[in-house]
Scaffold this motif. Sequence first.
Motif, mmCIF file in Angstrom:
data_model
loop_
_atom_site.group_PDB
_atom_site.id
_atom_site.type_symbol
_atom_site.label_atom_id
_atom_site.label_comp_id
_atom_site.label_asym_id
_atom_site.label_seq_id
_atom_site.Cartn_x
_atom_site.Cartn_y
_atom_site.Cartn_z
ATOM 1 N N VAL A 86 17.571 21.465 41.453
ATOM 2 C CA VAL A 86 18.715 20.691 41.906
ATOM 3 C C VAL A 86 19.457 20.329 40.628
ATOM 4 O O VAL A 86 18.877 19.810 39.688
ATOM 5 C CB VAL A 86 18.281 19.415 42.668
ATOM 6 C CG1 VAL A 86 19.476 18.563 43.001
ATOM 7 C CG2 VAL A 86 17.517 19.781 43.931
ATOM 8 N N VAL B 81 24.819 14.858 42.951
ATOM 9 C CA VAL B 81 23.653 14.619 42.103
ATOM 10 C C VAL B 81 24.133 14.100 40.755
ATOM 11 O O VAL B 81 24.936 14.745 40.075
ATOM 12 C CB VAL B 81 22.816 15.902 41.926
ATOM 13 C CG1 VAL B 81 21.634 15.644 41.004
ATOM 14 C CG2 VAL B 81 22.345 16.426 43.281
ATOM 15 N N THR C 167 18.597 14.086 37.489
ATOM 16 C CA THR C 167 17.325 14.575 38.024
ATOM 17 C C THR C 167 16.265 14.473 36.935
ATOM 18 O O THR C 167 16.576 14.537 35.747
ATOM 19 C CB THR C 167 17.408 16.053 38.481
ATOM 20 O OG1 THR C 167 17.646 16.882 37.344
ATOM 21 C CG2 THR C 167 18.480 16.256 39.519
ATOM 22 N N LEU D 115 15.674 12.566 42.126
ATOM 23 C CA LEU D 115 17.097 12.700 41.884
ATOM 24 C C LEU D 115 17.796 11.394 42.196
ATOM 25 O O LEU D 115 17.350 10.614 43.032
ATOM 26 C CB LEU D 115 17.697 13.852 42.686
ATOM 27 C CG LEU D 115 17.502 13.942 44.194
ATOM 28 C CD1 LEU D 115 18.492 13.069 44.938
ATOM 29 C CD2 LEU D 115 17.679 15.373 44.626
ATOM 30 N N VAL E 30 21.576 10.062 43.253
ATOM 31 C CA VAL E 30 22.807 10.588 43.845
ATOM 32 C C VAL E 30 23.805 9.462 44.101
ATOM 33 O O VAL E 30 23.433 8.310 44.308
ATOM 34 C CB VAL E 30 22.514 11.332 45.175
ATOM 35 C CG1 VAL E 30 21.679 12.567 44.934
ATOM 36 C CG2 VAL E 30 21.838 10.429 46.194
ATOM 37 N N TYR F 170 13.838 15.336 51.348
ATOM 38 C CA TYR F 170 14.014 14.089 50.618
ATOM 39 C C TYR F 170 13.016 13.065 51.129
ATOM 40 O O TYR F 170 12.850 12.909 52.337
ATOM 41 C CB TYR F 170 15.433 13.540 50.813
ATOM 42 C CG TYR F 170 16.488 14.542 50.469
ATOM 43 C CD1 TYR F 170 16.819 14.793 49.150
ATOM 44 C CD2 TYR F 170 17.139 15.269 51.459
ATOM 45 C CE1 TYR F 170 17.781 15.725 48.824
ATOM 46 C CE2 TYR F 170 18.103 16.206 51.148
ATOM 47 C CZ TYR F 170 18.426 16.429 49.836
ATOM 48 O OH TYR F 170 19.372 17.364 49.520
#
Length: 96
Positions: free
Chosen positions: A3, A22, A25, A34, A36, A66
């Motif tokens: 990601v 994002v 990470t 992560l 966001v 997630y």
Amino acid sequence: MTVEIGEELLIGEQGQEESFEVLYTFEWKGENYLVVGLTKDLDEESDDPTVTAFRYSEEEDGTIVYEEIESEEEWNEVESRFMAYQDELENETYSG
């Protein structure tokens, strides 16, 4: 499983997903994390954008799963790493 910072992700229940970008990470203790930000807040340069974090993994078919972060230890680690990353970005901006 990768990601990338800047990648757009849809997060939420099917039919009620929202777009998140994002921001950061990292891997810690064998888990992927992560941070966001809600895309519409970031696009509008909101003074108080919605920012959250998740632990994530990837299923065999490539679907990203997630998981909510529940432990205080994990939240503290996420917060300290993200703050250090932001400080690093600010220092690069001012020195470059």
